[in-house]
Design a protein around this motif. Sequence first.
Motif, short mmCIF file in Angstrom:
data_model
loop_
_atom_site.label_atom_id
_atom_site.label_comp_id
_atom_site.label_asym_id
_atom_site.label_seq_id
_atom_site.Cartn_x
_atom_site.Cartn_y
_atom_site.Cartn_z
N ASP A 19 0.80 -0.96 -0.01
CA ASP A 19 0.07 -0.06 0.15
C ASP A 19 0.90 1.18 0.15
O ASP A 19 0.26 2.28 0.35
CB ASP A 19 -0.72 0.34 1.39
CG ASP A 19 -2.33 -0.94 1.19
OD1 ASP A 19 -2.50 -1.35 0.11
OD2 ASP A 19 -3.10 -0.53 1.77
N ARG A 24 2.86 1.34 -4.50
CA ARG A 24 1.65 1.29 -5.56
C ARG A 24 2.09 1.79 -6.73
O ARG A 24 1.01 1.38 -8.08
CB ARG A 24 -0.07 1.90 -5.18
CG ARG A 24 -0.53 1.67 -4.11
CD ARG A 24 -1.34 2.98 -3.75
NE ARG A 24 -2.61 2.93 -4.91
CZ ARG A 24 -3.31 3.04 -5.04
NH1 ARG A 24 -4.10 2.37 -3.89
NH2 ARG A 24 -4.33 3.50 -5.86
N LEU B 80 -5.68 -5.70 -9.52
CA LEU B 80 -7.16 -5.79 -9.34
C LEU B 80 -8.27 -6.24 -8.67
O LEU B 80 -8.73 -5.56 -7.58
CB LEU B 80 -7.78 -7.14 -10.68
CG LEU B 80 -7.32 -6.87 -11.79
CD1 LEU B 80 -7.37 -7.76 -12.70
CD2 LEU B 80 -8.37 -5.97 -12.38
N ARG B 82 -6.31 -5.34 -5.61
CA ARG B 82 -5.73 -4.93 -4.13
C ARG B 82 -5.44 -3.15 -3.75
O ARG B 82 -5.85 -2.59 -3.78
CB ARG B 82 -4.05 -4.76 -3.49
CG ARG B 82 -4.16 -6.35 -2.80
CD ARG B 82 -4.66 -6.52 -1.91
NE ARG B 82 -4.50 -7.29 -0.97
CZ ARG B 82 -3.47 -7.29 -0.04
NH1 ARG B 82 -2.85 -6.35 0.38
NH2 ARG B 82 -3.29 -8.80 0.60
N TYR B 83 -6.15 -2.57 -5.02
CA TYR B 83 -6.05 -1.91 -5.46
C TYR B 83 -7.05 -1.21 -6.43
O TYR B 83 -7.82 -1.51 -7.13
CB TYR B 83 -4.93 -0.80 -6.38
CG TYR B 83 -3.53 -1.57 -6.22
CD1 TYR B 83 -3.07 -1.00 -4.71
CD2 TYR B 83 -2.25 -1.64 -6.42
CE1 TYR B 83 -1.60 -1.61 -3.67
CE2 TYR B 83 -1.35 -1.84 -6.00
CZ TYR B 83 -1.03 -2.03 -5.39
OH TYR B 83 0.31 -2.13 -4.45
N ASP B 84 -7.24 0.23 -6.58
CA ASP B 84 -8.40 1.20 -7.47
C ASP B 84 -8.05 2.49 -7.76
O ASP B 84 -6.83 3.12 -7.52
CB ASP B 84 -9.52 1.82 -6.03
CG ASP B 84 -10.19 0.70 -6.03
OD1 ASP B 84 -10.83 0.77 -6.33
OD2 ASP B 84 -11.04 1.17 -4.24
N PHE B 85 -7.81 2.19 -9.02
CA PHE B 85 -7.57 2.95 -9.89
C PHE B 85 -8.51 2.76 -11.45
O PHE B 85 -9.13 2.40 -11.52
CB PHE B 85 -5.78 2.74 -10.30
CG PHE B 85 -5.98 1.47 -11.61
CD1 PHE B 85 -5.79 1.11 -12.25
CD2 PHE B 85 -5.88 0.53 -10.09
CE1 PHE B 85 -6.03 0.00 -12.85
CE2 PHE B 85 -5.90 -1.10 -10.66
CZ PHE B 85 -6.18 -0.84 -12.14
N LYS B 88 -9.78 0.68 -13.66
CA LYS B 88 -9.70 -1.08 -13.24
C LYS B 88 -10.63 -2.08 -13.69
O LYS B 88 -10.57 -2.99 -14.38
CB LYS B 88 -9.62 -0.59 -12.11
CG LYS B 88 -9.70 -2.49 -10.88
CD LYS B 88 -9.76 -1.61 -9.49
CE LYS B 88 -10.39 -3.21 -9.04
NZ LYS B 88 -10.10 -2.94 -7.49
N ARG B 89 -12.10 -1.83 -13.56
CA ARG B 89 -12.83 -2.69 -14.31
C ARG B 89 -13.16 -2.77 -16.12
O ARG B 89 -12.77 -3.52 -15.83
CB ARG B 89 -14.38 -1.36 -14.44
CG ARG B 89 -14.20 -0.99 -13.22
CD ARG B 89 -15.80 -0.92 -13.08
NE ARG B 89 -16.86 -1.45 -11.64
CZ ARG B 89 -18.26 -1.94 -12.02
NH1 ARG B 89 -18.66 -0.75 -12.67
NH2 ARG B 89 -18.74 -2.21 -10.28
N ASP B 92 -10.08 -5.46 -15.83
CA ASP B 92 -10.73 -6.65 -15.55
C ASP B 92 -11.34 -7.75 -16.50
O ASP B 92 -11.37 -8.78 -17.12
CB ASP B 92 -11.55 -6.18 -14.57
CG ASP B 92 -12.04 -7.41 -13.21
OD1 ASP B 92 -11.68 -8.56 -14.17
OD2 ASP B 92 -13.22 -7.83 -12.65
N GLU B 159 -8.78 -12.06 -2.48
CA GLU B 159 -10.09 -11.22 -2.72
C GLU B 159 -10.42 -11.86 -1.23
O GLU B 159 -11.28 -10.89 -0.59
CB GLU B 159 -11.30 -11.34 -3.32
CG GLU B 159 -11.46 -10.01 -3.49
CD GLU B 159 -12.18 -10.34 -5.91
OE1 GLU B 159 -12.66 -11.43 -5.44
OE2 GLU B 159 -12.04 -9.47 -5.75
#
Lengths: 292, 273
Positions: A19, A24, B80, B82-85, B88-89, B92, B159
């Motif tokens: 993190d 990241r 896919l 652990r992170y949000d950016f 992302k979708r 995926d 997940e």
Amino acid sequence: MARQPLPEPSARPRQRVGDGPRARAVIIGGVLALAALVLVAPLVAIFTEAFRHGAGAYLAALAAPDTRYAVYLTLITALVVVPINIGFGIAAAWTIAKFSFPGRNLLLALVELPFSISPIIAGVAYLFVYGAQGLLGPFLEAHDIKIMFAVPGIMLASLFVTAPFVARELVPLMLAQGTEEEEAAVTLGAGGWRILRLVTLPNVRFALLYGAALCNARVMGEFGAVSIVSGNIRGQTNTMPLQIELLYQDNNAIGAFAVATLLTLVALVTLIAKVIIERIDAARARTTGAGH
Amino acid sequence: MSRVIPGFPLSFGITLLYLSLIVLLPLGALVWTALDIGWERYIAIMTGARTASAFRVTFLTAFGATAFNAVYGLALAWVLVRYDFPGKRLLDALVDVPFALPTAVAGIALSALLAKNGWFGAPLAQLGISVAYTPLGIAVAMAFTSLPFVVRTVQPVLEDLAADVEEAAATLGASDARIFARVIFPAILPAFATGCALGFARSLGEFGAIIFIAGNLPLKTEVVSLLTFIRIEEYDYPAAAAIAATLLGIAFALLLTINMLQLWQQRRMGTAD
């Protein structure tokens, strides 16, 4: 990394592995850069090559008689194979998910077997059944029935390769849904077909649709198995993927990539269908609060 | 599960009949034809220079492709989960492209990209690396078609991984690398190994994506699936049967391995809950 000695359990989300801002950035950046090269570039290349000499050349390539025939044969094959494998998928899923019997896991493994077998093996195997020197060869020859190097062979090989697609989407969902609704329908006096039509299938309609879409995309795009059993006869037994190979070997890159764009569009529509169905499922899971 | 629901004999009968006709009959015919060859001739076919070379090339390139996918697939799954950016979708959804794209289409696309005058081929040629018509090209095609396996098997397990174990390790002063190696990786290992085995199995049998880029030189860049195809075209059915039956046996062995890996996975999930 500055770690607080003992953060409150309900406090802001705590740091997990990877993190840190630098980790990241490096990981996301690297993965996205590779994705552009590995996953996006081939898609872009297909359309760039197809339109290299403009839309006119693209359309002319698609209008070539052999190519039009390949599109027609592919559509006919899908029209025959997909409904049969939908029927099989429903029967297999109904058997495996709604009943308990000895050998159930073995049956499921058999249903999924074609996924683990190279299409080339499938093609060769069919040749050893229906080919001139195959098990049924003498019989077929005596009755003047042509299966190998003809359209029925293409359809049979496609049936093998895509047999598991619908069942694989239905089985896990139907297992998760259990048998309560069907049992309730039985006590209300409904027969088997009625239960299937009014209870079971409506509950799995999106998975069924998606399985059918996957099956269809694979039938249209199957290459290895079909190339063994078709005999590659121009304008007679060439499906779209075989036509792509033929045009590519003929140094007709525009023609090959033009046909490829059609199959790519089928693939992209199938992927979009998947995303939509997953969103519907997620929304339903939120409203019912369960994983149905 | 109960038998009050009607329709079992009919659906069971249809399923079994269909599987027998469409799946078991052809595979049985293949095994039958292969057994008919006789042991000595089988050994002669399999140890022939061209067959042996095809198996060596196929296994080596499949190992290379699987090694690449082990690293990149794991990184994709990690990103896919652990992170949000932004995007992302889309990423995926893109992961499924290799499964959705017909192999022949992937084959000509990769071949166009990696040819000497292609987008990737030209800069690589400047560096003295040629991909098209070399074993490297075969590995690239295999890696492309089998990429989603590792991602899609690791993703759900990653997940479900509870955060508290990681946090406990962190409070004890372990570094990120150490936590990954000692806590996270062991937890995802069964799924990761399953994904690798699935991808490897797929690579061994791959045909469509490879033949456009491989150059298909006997003894150098000819894979097993292509050699099977060539033997059929030459009407050398005993050789085709021997090679195809061997591939089938390898596929069954890998399937067994994958099933055992999945049992391991289920046991792991069972004790984790």
